[in-house]
Enzyme design. Structure first.
Site, short mmCIF file in Angstrom:
data_model
loop_
_atom_site.label_atom_id
_atom_site.label_comp_id
_atom_site.label_asym_id
_atom_site.label_seq_id
_atom_site.Cartn_x
_atom_site.Cartn_y
_atom_site.Cartn_z
N ASN A 59 0.80 -1.23 0.00
CA ASN A 59 0.00 0.00 0.00
C ASN A 59 0.84 1.28 0.00
O ASN A 59 0.31 2.36 0.28
CB ASN A 59 -0.97 -0.01 1.17
N VAL A 85 1.72 6.96 0.26
CA VAL A 85 0.84 6.03 0.97
C VAL A 85 -0.53 6.05 0.32
O VAL A 85 -1.10 7.11 0.05
CB VAL A 85 0.73 6.42 2.46
N CYS A 86 -1.06 4.86 0.08
CA CYS A 86 -2.37 4.72 -0.55
C CYS A 86 -3.28 3.91 0.37
O CYS A 86 -3.26 2.67 0.35
CB CYS A 86 -2.23 4.04 -1.92
N ILE A 87 -4.01 4.63 1.22
CA ILE A 87 -5.02 3.98 2.07
C ILE A 87 -6.28 4.83 2.00
O ILE A 87 -6.25 6.02 1.73
CB ILE A 87 -4.54 3.81 3.54
N HIS A 95 -7.85 9.17 0.98
CA HIS A 95 -8.46 9.44 -0.33
C HIS A 95 -9.49 10.56 -0.20
O HIS A 95 -10.15 10.68 0.83
CB HIS A 95 -9.11 8.18 -0.89
#
Length: 167
Positions: A79, A86-88, A92
């Site tokens: 992730n 960081v992609c959580i 978003h």
């Protein structure tokens, strides 16, 4: 200027009620929009013992929009993309997910704080989401060779993080 007051309040709150596993503060005293965080790898995970440095960059219209988080320390994780972003879900943009993967309540809400972000990131380290990876190669290794190649790459990152933690 209300954003500066909110962030000053957050810093005071974090100092009064520290959360285990991370510390946070301004990168430069005159810039309330850029923070540095140190995340301690959670116990009983492959990241245990690591000291990972990251930056949180807040938008001018925070808390209506989420900050961006980027690891400065190398980290191998499904992730976290190869550039450290960081992609959580919690980071978003608010509202509907155009791909239908996330529910609106899983995405950014103005009630989130640095504390809730960091708790989510520490949880992400303990339990990666391989179904929605930012780093496809790390996700593939995590699914197919978690105790081999993936574990070795993470161990390398942990060692490097320890060597460079306080530079």
């Amino acid at each position: 200027m209300w954003c500066g007051k909110i962030q000053s309040t957050i810093i005071l709150e974090l100092n009064k009620n520290p959360v285990e596993g991370f510390s946070a503060g301004l990168i430069e005293d005159n810039d309330l929009y850029r923070w540095e965080v140190l995340i301690i790898g959670p116990p009983d995970t492959l990241y245990e013992g690591g000291v990972f440095k990251a930056h949180l960059t807040f938008p001018k219209d925070y808390p209506l929009r989420p900050p961006k988080m980027k690891f400065i320390t190398d980290i191998w994780h499904p992730n976290v993309d190869k550039n450290g972003d960081v992609c959580i879900s919690i980071l978003h943009e608010p509202g509907e997910d155009k791909y239908g993967y996330e529910k609106p309540e899983e995405r950014w809400l103005p009630i989130h704080t640095v504390e809730t972000i960091m708790i989510s990131v520490i949880s992400m380290l303990a339990d990666p989401n391989g179904d929605s990876p930012a780093n496809v190669d790390a996700a593939k290794e995590w699914r197919e060779d978690r105790h081999g190649a993936f574990k070795r790459k993470v161990a390398r990152c942990v060692r490097k993080s320890q060597e460079t933690a306080f530079e």
